[in-house]
Scaffold this motif. Sequence first.
Motif, PDB file in Angstrom:
ATOM      1  N   ALA A  74       0.828  -1.204   0.000  1.00 31.46           N
ATOM      2  CA  ALA A  74       0.000   0.000   0.000  1.00 31.46           C
ATOM      3  C   ALA A  74       0.862   1.252   0.000  1.00 31.46           C
ATOM      4  N   CYS A  75       0.417   2.269  -0.722  1.00 29.47           N
ATOM      5  CA  CYS A  75       1.093   3.565  -0.674  1.00 29.47           C
ATOM      6  C   CYS A  75       0.063   4.662  -0.928  1.00 29.47           C
ATOM      7  N   ALA A  76       0.305   5.822  -0.333  1.00 29.45           N
ATOM      8  CA  ALA A  76      -0.637   6.935  -0.457  1.00 29.45           C
ATOM      9  C   ALA A  76      -0.422   7.735  -1.717  1.00 29.45           C
ATOM     10  N   ASP A  77       0.809   7.715  -2.258  1.00 25.13           N
ATOM     11  CA  ASP A  77       1.153   8.521  -3.426  1.00 25.13           C
ATOM     12  C   ASP A  77       2.101   7.716  -4.296  1.00 25.13           C
ATOM     13  N   LEU A  78       1.565   7.146  -5.376  1.00 27.65           N
ATOM     14  CA  LEU A  78       2.360   6.270  -6.234  1.00 27.65           C
ATOM     15  C   LEU A  78       3.593   6.965  -6.790  1.00 27.65           C
ATOM     16  N   ARG A  79       3.434   8.178  -7.257  1.00 27.20           N
ATOM     17  CA  ARG A  79       4.567   8.857  -7.892  1.00 27.20           C
ATOM     18  C   ARG A  79       5.669   9.143  -6.877  1.00 27.20           C
ATOM     19  N   ARG A  80       5.282   9.555  -5.680  1.00 29.82           N
ATOM     20  CA  ARG A  80       6.294   9.794  -4.644  1.00 29.82           C
ATOM     21  C   ARG A  80       7.011   8.493  -4.298  1.00 29.82           C
ATOM     22  N   THR A  81       6.251   7.397  -4.133  1.00 26.81           N
ATOM     23  CA  THR A  81       6.861   6.114  -3.792  1.00 26.81           C
ATOM     24  C   THR A  81       7.762   5.629  -4.917  1.00 26.81           C
ATOM     25  N   ALA A  82       7.351   5.822  -6.170  1.00 25.88           N
ATOM     26  CA  ALA A  82       8.196   5.443  -7.306  1.00 25.88           C
ATOM     27  C   ALA A  82       9.514   6.209  -7.281  1.00 25.88           C
ATOM     28  N   THR A  83       9.466   7.476  -6.927  1.00 24.05           N
ATOM     29  CA  THR A  83      10.691   8.280  -6.832  1.00 24.05           C
ATOM     30  C   THR A  83      11.607   7.737  -5.742  1.00 24.05           C
ATOM     31  N   LEU A  84      11.028   7.363  -4.593  1.00 27.72           N
ATOM     32  CA  LEU A  84      11.816   6.796  -3.507  1.00 27.72           C
ATOM     33  C   LEU A  84      12.439   5.462  -3.905  1.00 27.72           C
ATOM     34  N   ILE A  85      11.699   4.648  -4.646  1.00 25.38           N
ATOM     35  CA  ILE A  85      12.216   3.355  -5.100  1.00 25.38           C
ATOM     36  C   ILE A  85      13.432   3.557  -5.993  1.00 25.38           C
ATOM     37  N   ARG A  86      13.334   4.473  -6.935  1.00 23.25           N
ATOM     38  CA  ARG A  86      14.473   4.739  -7.826  1.00 23.25           C
ATOM     39  C   ARG A  86      15.671   5.280  -7.049  1.00 23.25           C
ATOM     40  N   ALA A  87      15.414   6.161  -6.084  1.00 20.22           N
ATOM     41  CA  ALA A  87      16.497   6.744  -5.292  1.00 20.22           C
ATOM     42  C   ALA A  87      17.193   5.693  -4.431  1.00 20.22           C
ATOM     43  N   ALA A  88      16.482   4.610  -4.108  1.00 16.68           N
ATOM     44  CA  ALA A  88      17.049   3.537  -3.289  1.00 16.68           C
ATOM     45  C   ALA A  88      17.573   2.386  -4.146  1.00 16.68           C
ATOM     46  N   ASP A  89      17.775   2.651  -5.440  1.00 12.94           N
ATOM     47  CA  ASP A  89      18.360   1.686  -6.395  1.00 12.94           C
ATOM     48  C   ASP A  89      17.397   0.579  -6.813  1.00 12.94           C
TER      49      ASP A  89
END
Length: 278
Positions: A74-89
């Motif tokens: 679950a996530c509240a903001d897909l785009r924000r979570t996608a950005t975090l995923i990319r930043a964490a490799d």
Amino acid sequence: MPKPGRYHEGVPCWVVLTTPDGPGAQRFYGALFDWEFVPTGPAEAVATRYGAQVAAVGPPPAPALPAGWTTHLACADLRRTATLIRAADGRITREPYEVPDQGRAALAVDPLGANFGLWQAGAIDGAGLVDEPGALTWNEHLSPAPDAARAFYRRVFGYTYDRPRAGHTLARAGGLPACSLGPSGGGTDTGTDTGTGTRTGTRTGTDGPASAGGGARWLAHFGTADTDRAADLLRALGGTVLTGPAPTPYGRAALVRDDAGAVFVLVAVPSRESARAA
């Protein structure tokens, strides 16, 4: 796992079976879990039990890909979570998309190579039934590098972790049990007592069902009233019991594979009828 409702950030809230044989999967899981299916597209359907949504079935993103279960967080903001995923490799393998009348989703892969999904609730929060026979009851992440996995999911979803046991850790989201992370191929404690009388998870590995393969993966656990009987039925339907059934602190469990090759865990949990009787 947390009960249906507004799932907290990072909590496994939904599972999707991708398989090249949708009708075959519906026959298999309909017989195994008493699921009924509501078509949602030419080759897609939502599985229900007691009228509540429990899972989805659809075609693989590429025809050559094997059948498998994908855990969605679950996530509240897909785009924000996608950005975090990319930043964490990690990587986004399918950009956020709309699921009509339900919510928004995306697909990702973590740095260890485990595929997972993201779910941003709309009209549907996620699974409407959990922690009983025929429903999702737990999810665990297994990999050759659990410390790296824990660091990734902490950075992306803010997980906190209990003290490791034999290399395995209970992850919490918002202070509540969410999932577990540990090494692939070893003993793993995949659950906890929620403090409300609900048993969640299984123990897999050296003292119970072992993870199939050593690569990184999310592994879904489904409840059953009788694991031995369910394992026998699964074999009769063309599935394979990989390990178990065996006793665990959270219910008798078995690691199994369906007739198309998708791996999951069967674990004994109380039914709503037995819970009422208690």
